[in-house]
Write a protein that holds these residues in place. Structure first.
Motif, PDB file in Angstrom:
ATOM      1  N   GLY A 131      37.248  33.346  23.764  1.00 41.66           N
ATOM      2  CA  GLY A 131      36.642  31.942  22.934  1.00 41.66           C
ATOM      3  C   GLY A 131      36.433  31.017  24.156  1.00 41.66           C
ATOM      4  O   GLY A 131      36.752  29.801  23.756  1.00 41.66           O
ATOM      5  N   ASN A 132      36.036  31.377  25.427  1.00 39.12           N
ATOM      6  CA  ASN A 132      35.704  30.704  26.316  1.00 39.12           C
ATOM      7  C   ASN A 132      36.856  29.928  26.964  1.00 39.12           C
ATOM      8  O   ASN A 132      36.822  28.937  27.655  1.00 39.12           O
ATOM      9  CB  ASN A 132      34.735  29.494  25.822  1.00 39.12           C
ATOM     10  CG  ASN A 132      33.321  30.067  25.695  1.00 39.12           C
ATOM     11  OD1 ASN A 132      32.870  30.854  26.159  1.00 39.12           O
ATOM     12  ND2 ASN A 132      32.511  29.677  24.544  1.00 39.12           N
ATOM     13  N   GLU A 133      38.265  30.523  26.660  1.00 43.58           N
ATOM     14  CA  GLU A 133      39.192  30.111  27.172  1.00 43.58           C
ATOM     15  C   GLU A 133      39.955  30.990  28.000  1.00 43.58           C
ATOM     16  O   GLU A 133      39.965  32.234  27.696  1.00 43.58           O
ATOM     17  CB  GLU A 133      40.331  29.690  26.381  1.00 43.58           C
ATOM     18  CG  GLU A 133      39.833  28.532  25.184  1.00 43.58           C
ATOM     19  CD  GLU A 133      40.107  27.248  25.899  1.00 43.58           C
ATOM     20  OE1 GLU A 133      40.380  27.054  27.075  1.00 43.58           O
ATOM     21  OE2 GLU A 133      39.642  25.885  25.197  1.00 43.58           O
ATOM     22  N   ILE A 134      40.353  30.728  29.596  1.00 47.92           N
ATOM     23  CA  ILE A 134      41.253  31.776  30.266  1.00 47.92           C
ATOM     24  C   ILE A 134      42.437  31.864  29.716  1.00 47.92           C
ATOM     25  O   ILE A 134      43.218  30.824  29.458  1.00 47.92           O
ATOM     26  CB  ILE A 134      41.042  31.214  31.559  1.00 47.92           C
ATOM     27  CG1 ILE A 134      39.762  31.140  32.168  1.00 47.92           C
ATOM     28  CG2 ILE A 134      41.896  32.029  32.482  1.00 47.92           C
ATOM     29  CD1 ILE A 134      39.549  30.716  33.590  1.00 47.92           C
ATOM     30  N   VAL A 135      42.776  33.279  29.254  1.00 51.11           N
ATOM     31  CA  VAL A 135      44.143  33.611  28.671  1.00 51.11           C
ATOM     32  C   VAL A 135      44.767  34.544  29.606  1.00 51.11           C
ATOM     33  O   VAL A 135      45.772  35.008  29.369  1.00 51.11           O
ATOM     34  CB  VAL A 135      43.778  34.179  27.530  1.00 51.11           C
ATOM     35  CG1 VAL A 135      43.628  33.000  26.285  1.00 51.11           C
ATOM     36  CG2 VAL A 135      43.056  35.496  27.352  1.00 51.11           C
ATOM     37  N   GLY A 136      44.149  34.782  30.686  1.00 50.65           N
ATOM     38  CA  GLY A 136      45.004  35.730  31.650  1.00 50.65           C
ATOM     39  C   GLY A 136      44.269  35.899  33.030  1.00 50.65           C
ATOM     40  O   GLY A 136      43.132  35.470  33.081  1.00 50.65           O
ATOM     41  N   PHE A 137      44.914  36.278  33.958  1.00 45.43           N
ATOM     42  CA  PHE A 137      44.304  36.597  34.974  1.00 45.43           C
ATOM     43  C   PHE A 137      45.155  37.419  36.151  1.00 45.43           C
ATOM     44  O   PHE A 137      46.342  37.935  35.832  1.00 45.43           O
ATOM     45  CB  PHE A 137      44.333  35.301  35.980  1.00 45.43           C
ATOM     46  CG  PHE A 137      45.676  34.639  36.585  1.00 45.43           C
ATOM     47  CD1 PHE A 137      46.071  35.063  37.807  1.00 45.43           C
ATOM     48  CD2 PHE A 137      46.380  33.915  35.712  1.00 45.43           C
ATOM     49  CE1 PHE A 137      47.147  34.660  38.244  1.00 45.43           C
ATOM     50  CE2 PHE A 137      47.785  33.333  36.278  1.00 45.43           C
ATOM     51  CZ  PHE A 137      48.051  33.686  37.582  1.00 45.43           C
ATOM     52  N   LEU A 138      44.445  38.071  36.913  1.00 42.31           N
ATOM     53  CA  LEU A 138      44.882  39.325  37.897  1.00 42.31           C
ATOM     54  C   LEU A 138      44.414  38.803  39.469  1.00 42.31           C
ATOM     55  O   LEU A 138      43.323  38.549  39.519  1.00 42.31           O
ATOM     56  CB  LEU A 138      44.550  40.393  37.426  1.00 42.31           C
ATOM     57  CG  LEU A 138      44.997  41.837  38.174  1.00 42.31           C
ATOM     58  CD1 LEU A 138      44.977  42.921  37.348  1.00 42.31           C
ATOM     59  CD2 LEU A 138      43.919  42.275  39.393  1.00 42.31           C
ATOM     60  N   SER A 139      45.249  39.164  40.347  1.00 43.75           N
ATOM     61  CA  SER A 139      44.795  38.955  41.542  1.00 43.75           C
ATOM     62  C   SER A 139      45.247  39.960  42.654  1.00 43.75           C
ATOM     63  O   SER A 139      46.421  40.541  42.376  1.00 43.75           O
ATOM     64  CB  SER A 139      45.425  37.580  42.277  1.00 43.75           C
ATOM     65  OG  SER A 139      46.540  37.775  42.311  1.00 43.75           O
ATOM     66  N   TYR A 140      44.433  40.378  43.579  1.00 43.17           N
ATOM     67  CA  TYR A 140      44.922  41.458  44.520  1.00 43.17           C
ATOM     68  C   TYR A 140      44.320  41.212  45.782  1.00 43.17           C
ATOM     69  O   TYR A 140      43.349  40.412  45.980  1.00 43.17           O
ATOM     70  CB  TYR A 140      44.447  42.716  43.983  1.00 43.17           C
ATOM     71  CG  TYR A 140      42.660  42.689  43.772  1.00 43.17           C
ATOM     72  CD1 TYR A 140      41.904  43.292  44.732  1.00 43.17           C
ATOM     73  CD2 TYR A 140      42.100  42.205  42.568  1.00 43.17           C
ATOM     74  CE1 TYR A 140      40.563  43.436  44.475  1.00 43.17           C
ATOM     75  CE2 TYR A 140      40.901  42.410  42.297  1.00 43.17           C
ATOM     76  CZ  TYR A 140      39.898  42.940  43.362  1.00 43.17           C
ATOM     77  OH  TYR A 140      38.652  42.989  43.196  1.00 43.17           O
ATOM     78  N   ARG A 141      44.799  41.831  46.772  1.00 45.34           N
ATOM     79  CA  ARG A 141      44.665  41.868  48.489  1.00 45.34           C
ATOM     80  C   ARG A 141      44.991  43.104  48.996  1.00 45.34           C
ATOM     81  O   ARG A 141      45.763  43.776  48.545  1.00 45.34           O
ATOM     82  CB  ARG A 141      45.101  40.468  48.853  1.00 45.34           C
ATOM     83  CG  ARG A 141      46.720  40.507  48.696  1.00 45.34           C
ATOM     84  CD  ARG A 141      47.232  39.115  49.395  1.00 45.34           C
ATOM     85  NE  ARG A 141      48.836  39.205  49.225  1.00 45.34           N
ATOM     86  CZ  ARG A 141      49.648  38.286  48.985  1.00 45.34           C
ATOM     87  NH1 ARG A 141      49.158  36.806  49.079  1.00 45.34           N
ATOM     88  NH2 ARG A 141      50.842  38.502  49.306  1.00 45.34           N
ATOM     89  N   LYS A 142      44.527  42.923  50.482  1.00 47.06           N
ATOM     90  CA  LYS A 142      45.264  44.021  51.197  1.00 47.06           C
ATOM     91  C   LYS A 142      46.823  43.600  51.637  1.00 47.06           C
ATOM     92  O   LYS A 142      46.911  42.392  51.596  1.00 47.06           O
ATOM     93  CB  LYS A 142      44.605  43.875  52.814  1.00 47.06           C
ATOM     94  CG  LYS A 142      43.143  44.592  52.652  1.00 47.06           C
ATOM     95  CD  LYS A 142      43.237  45.921  52.506  1.00 47.06           C
ATOM     96  CE  LYS A 142      44.187  46.787  53.699  1.00 47.06           C
ATOM     97  NZ  LYS A 142      44.104  48.099  53.386  1.00 47.06           N
TER      98      LYS A 142
END
Length: 235
Positions: A131-142
């Protein structure tokens, strides 16, 4: 927003509003405000002889109406990511980390961290929207240090507290894994606190196993033990 999505959002909020009156009287229930929407922590209760989590009850019927959209994060998302991070962090690590350490990571501090991460490309970040709201996130890198060139590190995955157990985390991870399958990486590594059983179970369910490597650190007199986990994504 398309008309059917707008209708879905209205139905969702109406449904949550009706449940709120009933659930506010639930013993030991804790409630959180996420932007303009009332959401609930994962507290178990019984209703009509069945076992529910608060937000699962509110959102159980919405999966086909409220589409979860996953996309790359942008610098303008830093505040919303910080909001999810702080509220999820406080819920997930309550009783597992020193209270003073949890409370030291406020919205302003997290927003600065994610602004720097996104502007300086310190990690790749995915966000989940509902619904146009950020409800989660994931981050990754070397991975840092001595690691195989074929490894990618999943260094954070957080979901708004009331959406624990509703599939948002799995959607984020599945999207991330599919992206890695089209890359040169052959395995995903991560570190998880050994007492965070919810996180450990989540990653075990998604095919991770412990490597046997551990990392220790001391916070406010408490010794924490992190476990390394790995998942092979290519033969």
């Amino acid at each position: 927003m398309q008309p059917i999505q707008h209708l879905g959002a209205k139905l969702w909020l109406h449904h949550v509003s009706k449940l709120t009156k009933r659930l506010r009287q639930t013993p030991n229930a804790r409630h959180f405000q996420f932007k303009s929407v009332l959401v609930f922590t994962v507290q178990w209760f019984r209703l009509g002889g069945r076992r529910y989590s608060l937000l699962n009850a509110a959102l159980g019927f919405t999966k086909g109406i409220m589409k979860i959209n996953i996309r790359n994060a942008d610098i303008k998302d830093a505040h919303s990511i910080a909001l999810v991070h702080v509220t999820s962090w406080a819920q997930a690590y309550d009783g597992l980390l020193p209270k003073s350490f949890i409370e030291s990571y406020n919205i302003e501090r997290r927003q600065k961290l994610w602004s720097n991460t996104l502007s300086d490309n310190l990690a790749s970040v995915l966000v989940a929207e509902m619904g146009n709201e950020i409800v989660g996130f994931l981050s990754y890198r070397k991975p840092r240090g001595e690691q195989s060139n074929n490894s990618i590190e999943l260094n954070s995955l957080y979901v708004a507290p009331g959406l624990f157990g509703c599939g948002v985390g799995s959607d984020l991870f599945d999207y991330f894994e599919k992206r890695m399958l089209n890359s040169s990486y052959t395995q995903i590594v991560l570190w998880a606190l050994d007492t965070n059983q919810i996180a450990l179970n989540f990653y075990l369910k998604h095919g991770f196993c412990e490597t046997g490597l551990q990392g220790k650190e001391r916070l406010d007199g408490t010794i924490l033990n992190d476990l390394q986990m790995v998942k092979s994504i290519k033969a």
